[in-house]
Scaffold this active site. Structure first.
Site, PDB file in Angstrom:
ATOM      1  N   GLY A   1       7.246  16.978  28.609  1.00  0.00           N
ATOM      2  CA  GLY A   1       6.754  15.642  28.306  1.00  0.00           C
ATOM      3  C   GLY A   1       6.072  14.940  29.464  1.00  0.00           C
TER       4      GLY A   1
ATOM      5  N   ARG B   1      -8.254  13.614  16.251  1.00  0.00           N
ATOM      6  CA  ARG B   1      -8.757  14.932  16.632  1.00  0.00           C
ATOM      7  C   ARG B   1      -8.904  15.826  15.407  1.00  0.00           C
ATOM      8  NH1 ARG B   1      -6.484  15.653  22.031  1.00  0.00           N
ATOM      9  NH2 ARG B   1      -5.327  13.779  22.636  1.00  0.00           N
TER      10      ARG B   1
ATOM     11  N   ASP C   1      -7.522  21.093  18.829  1.00  0.00           N
ATOM     12  CA  ASP C   1      -6.797  19.837  19.054  1.00  0.00           C
ATOM     13  C   ASP C   1      -7.379  19.046  20.214  1.00  0.00           C
ATOM     14  OD1 ASP C   1      -5.726  21.988  20.678  1.00  0.00           O
ATOM     15  OD2 ASP C   1      -4.184  20.574  21.343  1.00  0.00           O
TER      16      ASP C   1
ATOM     17  N   ASP D   1      -9.384  15.145  26.740  1.00  0.00           N
ATOM     18  CA  ASP D   1      -8.457  16.145  27.283  1.00  0.00           C
ATOM     19  C   ASP D   1      -9.087  16.956  28.409  1.00  0.00           C
ATOM     20  OD1 ASP D   1      -6.241  15.471  25.757  1.00  0.00           O
ATOM     21  OD2 ASP D   1      -6.935  16.641  24.060  1.00  0.00           O
TER      22      ASP D   1
END
Length: 480
Positions: free
Chosen positions: A122, A179, A248, A258
């Site tokens: 995470g 996305r 994604d 990203d």
């Protein structure tokens, strides 16, 4: 001024998220924030005046109206269906209401474990957070659609990657984080009604002019395809390699999103692979246009329950049209052409062949070309080529092409210098800022951000120079 937030994703798309709070980092501290973007968004300066902890920037507090959620998505990785992928470390805190009625996602990356973290922890690390902040802002000032970076928080939380690093958080802003992978998630779960809900959400909020049009879904997908085509054209003309174009990591709005193992070309190499994990070269520089189309085809597949296949195929044609049209326009601008002539592509490809053979620096070659004078056979670019006879032959043809247009040197040079950057975010520049930041010195990070805000301004320092040899050999991975 009080900021206003809404929660449209949370309110309108049930079962596409999990509501949860960020998990703060140990001894978190704000090390950089985007002052210009904050001013544009009327974010009070007092929010950045955090002396005890990191406030909202570190997920320690929320602003009124924020309703944080982790969004679920799936996708194809390296061409293979990978199932549910995330969001394993990012939390959508809320959507800022802007004066014009639009909204802007506040998304905290590295915010801790979510139900979608799979085997991850995470967290994001300082290294990758700095890289993303630099890349997104560099792309913005180059005029390329992108997410934005608002702040970076560093910490003392240990995070294990290839080596032990420290955790960090990035506040990422975007009109939407929707996305391709959001659609894939529900298509492969055999929940077509949720796929349609996502499409309705996108149309309602980002293309409201089509809400009541019978063919709204086709028009919407055509626009997604066209935006993707224009985005990839921008990447190719500026020499940007994304590195990990999984589905994604593809934005419905045609944004660059990203930033992981990205890189800008140093030596011109059309087969450049920025990601050292990409052993087959799927995401190499010259394959990006093909991969983007493949990704669009995967998105189109999810829409088959409510769009006819023939209509989807026609919409996919918009991608190629937009890509080729926009690429052609941009490359003519880079070469200083104001009109289109039939042999322009031949001239461009001859230059690319010369550059590839000689290992010419991509950005510097075009920047130096922008100083060309039609009547002068001399060029500072000539000295960068070993095969000067080959360059001279090409340069003669190039100047002859320039003389076919009634445009003086000053106007043409001005146009060329608006599209051929003097400065791009080379990996070695980012690494220098990272190395200093990891030792507690944030000066280079702040200064590099300032430099990247003026990419079309000539400089005589190393920000505009070719990289040192060690800088060309930096390996970048998906690890972040």
């Amino acid at each position: 001024m009080t900021l206003s937030f809404t929660a449209r994703w949370r309110d309108e798309l049930p079962a596409t998220y999990t509501a949860l709070l960020p998990t703060p980092l140990k001894n978190a501290r704000l090390i950089w924030y985007n002052d210009k973007l904050a001013q544009q968004l009327a974010i009070p300066a007092s929010l950045f005046d955090v002396t005890n902890g990191a406030g909202v920037w570190g997920g320690e507090t929320l602003l009124p109206g924020m309703s944080p959620v982790a969004q679920v998505c799936s996708g194809h990785q390296f061409g293979v269906w990978a199932g549910q992928l995330g969001d394993g470390r990012g939390i959508l805190l809320g959507e800022q209401l802007l004066a014009d009625g639009s909204t802007l996602d506040w998304h905290l990356k590295g915010a801790g474990l979510t139900p979608y973290s799979r085997m991850g922890d995470g967290r994001a690390v300082l290294r990758s957070t700095i890289r993303e902040s630099l890349a997104s802002e560099a792309m913005h000032y180059l005029g390329i659609p992108t997410t934005r970076a608002l702040s970076i928080v560093a910490s003392d939380t240990p995070v294990q990657r290839e080596t032990q690093e420290t955790g960090a958080m990035l506040m990422r802003l975007a009109q939407s984080h929707m996305r391709f992978g959001h659609f894939e998630h529900f298509y492969y779960r055999r929940e077509p009604e949720k796929v349609q809900q996502l499409a309705d959400f996108a149309i309602r909020h980002y293309w409201p002019q089509w809400q009541d049009v019978p063919e709204k879904y086709v028009l919407w997908f055509e626009e997604v395809a066209a935006r993707t085509g224009r985005l990839i054209a921008e990447w190719q003309t500026v020499g940007f390699s994304h590195g990990v174009m999984n589905t994604d990591n593809m934005s419905i709005l045609g944004l660059t999103i990203d930033y992981g193992p990205f890189g800008f070309l140093d030596d011109y190499d059309p087969g450049f692979i920025g990601n050292h994990s990409d052993h087959q070269g799927r995401y190499r520089f010259d394959n990006q246009p093909s991969v983007a189309l493949w990704n669009l085809q995967r998105l189109a597949q999810t829409l088959t329950p409510f769009i006819e296949i023939d209509a989807l195929n026609r919409a996919l044609d918009r991608y190629q049209d937009a890509l080729l049209t926009h690429y052609g326009q941009r490359m003519r601008q880079k070469l200083g052409f104001f009109t289109e002539q039939k042999d322009d592509n031949v001239l461009l490809n001859e230059l690319f062949s010369l550059m590839a053979r000689e290992g010419s620096d991509y950005s510097r070659t075009f920047r130096m070309l922008s100083h060309t004078e039609q009547q002068s056979a001399s060029s500072p670019l000539r000295d960068t080529f070993i095969d000067r006879a080959a360059f001279d032959a090409w340069f003669d043809r190039y100047r002859a092409r320039l003389r076919t247009e009634a445009v003086d040197d000053a106007l043409r040079q001005q146009q060329m210098q608006r599209v051929n950057p003097a400065v791009v975010l080379r990996n070695w520049l980012a690494q220098r800022a990272i190395d200093a930041a990891e030792q507690g010195d944030m000066a280079e990070l702040h200064w590099l951000h300032e430099v990247l805000r003026q990419p079309f301004t000539d400089r005589d320092d190393d920000y505009a120079s070719r990289p040192p040899e060690w800088g060309k050999r930096l390996e970048v991975s998906c690890s972040s």
